[in-house]
Design a protein around this motif. Structure first.
Motif, PDB file in Angstrom:
ATOM      1  N   PRO A   9       0.809  -1.207   0.000  1.00  0.00           N
ATOM      2  CA  PRO A   9       0.000   0.000   0.000  1.00  0.00           C
ATOM      3  C   PRO A   9       0.849   1.266   0.000  1.00  0.00           C
ATOM      4  CG  PRO A   9      -0.865  -1.576   1.591  1.00  0.00           C
ATOM      5  CD  PRO A   9       0.490  -2.074   1.154  1.00  0.00           C
ATOM      6  N   LEU A  10       0.299   2.314  -0.575  1.00  0.00           N
ATOM      7  CA  LEU A  10       1.010   3.570  -0.724  1.00  0.00           C
ATOM      8  C   LEU A  10       1.050   4.331   0.593  1.00  0.00           C
ATOM      9  CD1 LEU A  10      -0.783   4.343  -4.050  1.00  0.00           C
ATOM     10  CD2 LEU A  10       1.672   3.918  -3.862  1.00  0.00           C
ATOM     11  N   ASN A  11       2.165   4.993   0.822  1.00  0.00           N
ATOM     12  CA  ASN A  11       2.386   5.726   2.060  1.00  0.00           C
ATOM     13  C   ASN A  11       1.289   6.773   2.277  1.00  0.00           C
ATOM     14  OD1 ASN A  11       3.558   7.634   4.011  1.00  0.00           O
ATOM     15  ND2 ASN A  11       5.408   6.406   3.748  1.00  0.00           N
ATOM     16  N   SER A  12       0.683   6.747   3.453  1.00  0.00           N
ATOM     17  CA  SER A  12      -0.304   7.754   3.872  1.00  0.00           C
ATOM     18  C   SER A  12      -1.589   7.728   3.041  1.00  0.00           C
ATOM     19  CB  SER A  12       0.299   9.162   3.823  1.00  0.00           C
ATOM     20  OG  SER A  12       1.432   9.243   4.653  1.00  0.00           O
ATOM     21  N   VAL A  13      -1.849   6.628   2.337  1.00  0.00           N
ATOM     22  CA  VAL A  13      -3.091   6.497   1.575  1.00  0.00           C
ATOM     23  C   VAL A  13      -3.836   5.268   2.099  1.00  0.00           C
ATOM     24  CG1 VAL A  13      -4.132   6.172  -0.698  1.00  0.00           C
ATOM     25  CG2 VAL A  13      -2.030   7.516  -0.470  1.00  0.00           C
ATOM     26  N   PRO A  14      -5.042   5.426   2.664  1.00  0.00           N
ATOM     27  CA  PRO A  14      -5.778   4.246   3.121  1.00  0.00           C
ATOM     28  C   PRO A  14      -6.092   3.319   1.954  1.00  0.00           C
ATOM     29  CG  PRO A  14      -7.169   6.211   3.155  1.00  0.00           C
ATOM     30  CD  PRO A  14      -5.778   6.680   2.867  1.00  0.00           C
ATOM     31  N   LEU A  15      -6.168   2.040   2.234  1.00  0.00           N
ATOM     32  CA  LEU A  15      -6.384   1.058   1.175  1.00  0.00           C
ATOM     33  C   LEU A  15      -7.680   1.335   0.410  1.00  0.00           C
ATOM     34  CD1 LEU A  15      -4.894  -1.367   0.050  1.00  0.00           C
ATOM     35  CD2 LEU A  15      -6.166  -2.830   1.636  1.00  0.00           C
ATOM     36  N   SER A  16      -8.662   1.878   1.097  1.00  0.00           N
ATOM     37  CA  SER A  16      -9.934   2.178   0.441  1.00  0.00           C
ATOM     38  C   SER A  16      -9.811   3.284  -0.600  1.00  0.00           C
ATOM     39  CB  SER A  16     -10.980   2.594   1.489  1.00  0.00           C
ATOM     40  OG  SER A  16     -10.530   3.728   2.225  1.00  0.00           O
TER      41      SER A  16
END
Length: 326
Positions: A9-16
């Motif tokens: 997952p991308l840094n500081s981005v929620p999976l949603s």
């Protein structure tokens, strides 16, 4: 084909909030999305989502521990993902370490190199559809008969740092997963793999902070690297690479419980070597240098930079700016 990947997952981005970003990656020239697994996200759920959201992306693990899943469960998980995304799955496995194996999972951390080797052998047989039975050095399999036969068979890579594991990656696996290394480290790493490593894939996760603010980049680099370079595995890796003197002051601070001081004591030159930073065009040049040194699949792990803003929009803007130009 030159591969170009992103760590999810991308840094500081929620999976949603990943879908819009993942869907755009192929149009930007990215070919891969790889995850890892420690004490946050599991290694496979983000890949299943990415494979569905962007059907042209290859997805892989860089890496999942061999101890925290049984060999058959790991093979079943990989085969399931490979059936959902045929021809687009790779699995990287590694030994992890006591903080993630024993302290949070209650599993003994024993014979890591043997366990990785045995798991690689098991996976290569099981994913090829062959039954597996017998006594391995680190586990015993009575009789595993895989019900899923992914076609093509996903490649198996090994996360490796020092000579014994690097030779294992070259001899037993389909490639290497590397982490926290400088461009100049590719030469000793490839030499340690030996002739059996020739032509095999080298996946490298590269931490990238696309900012022209040198002080900010180094501050973020020190915050990231201080704990990592004082962890047992990476401390030993960089000692093997000849950086014992460079890390001495940081190690003293760490041993004294001064966690911030451990980061502050890292030399600028070392931070600059291990963190890709600068304006986007400078970052692309640095990534290209890794490719020229032997990395076949660079994986960008983007650290937020103020030039692009925060949140999903900022991360997508940064990925657009860092996208391969060829």
């Amino acid at each position: 084909m030159q591969r170009h990947g992103v760590t999810i997952p991308l840094n500081s981005v929620p999976l949603s909030a990943h879908r819009r970003i993942i869907e755009e990656l192929p149009d930007l020239g990215y070919t891969d999305a790889w995850s890892g697994e420690a004490a946050g996200y599991d290694g496979f759920t983000p890949l299943a989502l990415a494979a569905a959201w962007a059907p042209s992306l290859r997805v892989g693990t860089a890496v999942v521990p061999v101890q925290t899943r049984g060999p058959a469960l790991l093979a079943m998980t990989v085969a399931t993902l490979a059936e959902a995304a045929p021809g687009r799955v790779a699995v990287g496995v590694g030994s992890s370490g006591p903080p993630f194996v024993t302290r949070i999972n209650g599993i003994p951390f024993e014979h890591p190199c043997r366990h990785v080797r045995d798991t690689v052998r098991f996976l290569k047989a099981a994913l090829a559809g062959r039954s597996v039975r017998g006594v391995f050095d680190s586990f015993t399999i009575e009789d595993y008969r895989p019900a899923l036969h992914p076609d093509p068979v996903p490649p198996v890579l090994v996360g490796a740092l020092r000579p014994q594991m690097l030779r294992l990656a070259a001899r037993e696996a389909d490639g290497l997963v590397a982490n926290f290394l400088a461009v100049e480290d590719l030469r000793p790493v490839k030499e340690a793999m030996g002739p059996e490593g020739e032509g095999k894939e080298i996946v490298a996760r590269l931490f990238v902070c696309p900012t022209g603010d040198l002080a900010l980049a180094r501050a973020r680099g020190r915050a990231l690297l201080g704990p990592i370079l004082n962890a047992r595995t990476y401390s030993a890796f960089h000692s093997w690479l000849g950086r014992g003197d460079e890390l001495a002051a940081s190690r003293r601070a760490w041993a004294a419980g001064d966690l911030r001081g451990a980061g502050d004591a890292l030399p600028d030159e070392l931070v600059d070597a291990l963190l890709v930073h600068g304006k986007p065009e400078e970052c692309r040049e640095r990534v290209a240098a890794y490719v020229a040194a032997g990395v076949t699949t660079p994986l960008l792990a983007v650290i937020p930079a103020p030039e692009f803003g925060a949140g999903p929009g900022g991360t997508l803007a940064a990925l657009r700016a860092l996208a391969p130009t060829d």
